[in-house]
Design an enzyme around this catalytic site. Structure first.
Site, PDB file in Angstrom:
ATOM      1  N   ILE A  51       0.915  -1.139   0.000  1.00 19.23           N
ATOM      2  CA  ILE A  51       0.000   0.000   0.000  1.00 19.23           C
ATOM      3  C   ILE A  51       0.952   1.186   0.000  1.00 19.23           C
ATOM      4  CG2 ILE A  51      -1.687   1.342   1.297  1.00 19.23           C
ATOM      5  CD1 ILE A  51      -2.745  -1.309   2.409  1.00 19.23           C
ATOM      6  N   PRO A  52       1.154   1.810  -1.171  1.00 20.96           N
ATOM      7  CA  PRO A  52       2.314   2.688  -1.341  1.00 20.96           C
ATOM      8  C   PRO A  52       2.131   4.067  -0.712  1.00 20.96           C
ATOM      9  CG  PRO A  52       1.062   2.600  -3.366  1.00 20.96           C
ATOM     10  CD  PRO A  52       0.358   1.682  -2.398  1.00 20.96           C
ATOM     11  N   CYS A  53       2.134   4.107   0.607  1.00 25.02           N
ATOM     12  CA  CYS A  53       2.003   5.393   1.286  1.00 25.02           C
ATOM     13  C   CYS A  53       3.236   6.253   1.025  1.00 25.02           C
ATOM     14  CB  CYS A  53       1.784   5.202   2.788  1.00 25.02           C
ATOM     15  SG  CYS A  53       3.102   4.293   3.599  1.00 25.02           S
ATOM     16  N   HIS A  54       4.319   5.625   0.526  1.00 24.30           N
ATOM     17  CA  HIS A  54       5.503   6.421   0.193  1.00 24.30           C
ATOM     18  C   HIS A  54       5.229   7.344  -0.994  1.00 24.30           C
ATOM     19  CE1 HIS A  54       5.818   2.659  -2.177  1.00 24.30           C
ATOM     20  NE2 HIS A  54       6.328   3.425  -3.119  1.00 24.30           N
TER      21      HIS A  54
END
Lengths: 208, 278
Positions: B177-180
């Site tokens: 879950i690419p919160c970056h």
């Protein structure tokens, strides 16, 4: 959702992960069956969980070929039914002051029971009044089921709620098929009669 | 003249003899939100499995169950991860030395930029808001970034920018879950749970983003860009904008400025529309 045969085969090959799949595939069906048997959501949740735990313990002890040969539905429902019977029996034993000898489905809290359960609606977009009426109708029917004698109730639920065949039901109850059929037809006849009485009573009420 | 149903009063709500069997079948659909299977699995000593996978941020532990990924984190050791996962998940995790190939392939494919890698997530512990924010982050393409406010607006809670930040901070499955890819509106990368800002920079660089350039643009006040021939304004990392050479790039400090200059929001990266006073 995996088929029961596929699940049984998986249980033979890799018990740990297949059991997780079994638990997730069956939790609602076990709950629904237990709910119709007991009428109490909390009891039903406990029964369903306990069923899975007992199933797990049994499976661990079974050799792979026995797991593969399992007919999961009757096997699991049998565990639920046994647990429900034991629970009803010990509940009766504990209720020494109670005159209530039959209905183990706590007729004392039907509204709470039915408020807590959700019934998947075929047509969620349909008008809310009709959905509400349907929910009420089903809740009334569920309560009516609980008035059946335990042996009839079990068979009627397995046959008409769960849609099982008589042979599989006989596996669950451990009775001959003929006996199962007679429980089923008597149970249904009793339900029809009760519904007819309620209908007449309601109609009279409306005219008075 | 009353019709039959009205006269019958409450009987209209009763199961009819004919409807009996159909209604019986419907009773089998009862559901509960109680965690029956989980309870049983925990009691049975079964819980989530985990694997380790090499990523641009080093070795990462990935826990999963039948619903999907449940916990992704770095840890000093397997024991440290197991303890951490137990704290996070409230159930045990077991190392699976032979994880399903499909899962391993999907994880690798996702890390390599395949947006369609078949991954699912166990977000049961999250509020609906958190879930919406986390899943929205998965729509940000590989190598691109969006502000926290973009997520907030996209999930219909434009005022909840801070809460989006909290949701990203509590992301149970970073990287996947690419919160970056969610950054501050001023271009600063912002916080990152999986090792701090340096890690955020590292993973974005690994996805091919020129972080220095992004920061330089943001530093000079640029929020949106348009190509000379284009008619819509984009976030600087939008696929439509990223390849515009600097000499053919028109920049704006706000959506209002871009809109006053006659541009509309890009319908791929969906920047906000300006609230222009008429």
């Amino acid at each position: 959702m995996p088929s029961d045969e596929a699940l049984a085969a998986a249980l033979a090959n890799d018990l740990d992960s297949a059991f997780e799949a079994l638990a997730l595939a069956w939790e609602h069906r076990l709950y629904a069956f237990a709910l119709r048997m007991t009428g109490r959501p909390r009891d039903a949740e406990e029964l369903a969980e306990e069923t899975l735990v007992q199933a797990w313990r049994a499976l661990v002890g079974y050799p792979p070929e026995r797991r593969r040969a399992l007919r999961l539905r009757p096997w699991l429902f049998q565990i639920v039914a046994n647990l429900a019977r034991n629970r009803a029996r010990s509940a009766r034993r504990n209720e020494t002051l109670s005159l209530d000898v039959e209905a183990p489905g706590g007729a004392e809290e039907p509204s709470a029971a039915h408020a807590a359960e959700r019934i998947a609606d075929d047509d969620p977009l349909g008008n809310p009044e009709a959905a509400l009426a349907r929910e009420q109708r089903l809740a009334d029917l569920a309560a009516l089921l609980l008035t059946l004698p335990a042996t009839q109730r079990e068979v009627v639920i397995l046959r008409h709620v769960e849609g099982m065949g008589y042979a599989a039901i006989a596996e669950v109850t451990g009775e001959p098929i003929g006996t199962v059929k007679s429980h089923a037809s008597r149970g249904v006849a009793r339900l029809r009669l009760a519904l007819e009485r309620e209908r007449v009573a309601a109609a009279q009420e409306a005219y008075s | 003249m009353k019709n039959d149903d009205e006269r019958a009063g409450r009987s209209g709500a009763l199961t009819t003899a004919r409807g009996l069997l159909a209604d019986c079948r419907a009773l089998g659909d009862a559901q509960t939100s109680a965690p029956i299977a989980e309870g049983a699995l925990i009691r049975a000593g079964l819980a989530d499995a985990y694997l380790t996978i090499e990523t641009p941020l080093g070795l990462v532990y990935v826990a999963w169950n039948a619903r999907g990924l449940s916990a992704v984190t770095r840890a000093e050791s397997a024991a440290a991860f197991e303890a951490k996962a137990y704290r996070l998940l409230g159930r045990r995790v077991y190392h699976n030395a032979a994880p399903p190939q499909r899962l391993v392939d999907a994880l690798s494919a996702w890390l390599a930029g395949d947006e369609h890698a078949p991954l699912s997530f166990d977000l049961r512990g999250q509020t609906p808001f958190m879930r919406a924010a986390l899943l929205k982050a998965r729509e940000i393409p590989y190598g691109e970034v969006r502000p926290y406010s973009w997520i907030a607006r996209e999930i219909g809670r434009p005022g909840a920018v801070r809460a989006v930040g909290t949701a990203m901070a509590r992301n149970p499955a970073p990287l996947f879950i690419p919160c970056h890819r969610v950054v501050r509106a001023d271009g600063h990368l912002g916080a990152y749970g999986l090792g701090g800002p340096a890690s955020k920079r590292a993973i974005l660089s690994a996805e091919g983003l020129d972080v220095d350039q992004l920061e330089a643009l943001a530093e000079s006040g640029v929020r949106y860009v348009v190509s000379e021939s284009g008619d819509s304004y984009c976030y600087p990392t939008c696929q439509h904008a990223y390849s515009i050479p600097p000499q053919r790039r028109i920049t704006f400090a706000s959506e209002a400025e871009a809109q006053r200059a006659g541009y509309r929001p890009c319908n791929v990266c969906r920047p906000p529309e300006a609230q222009l006073a008429s």
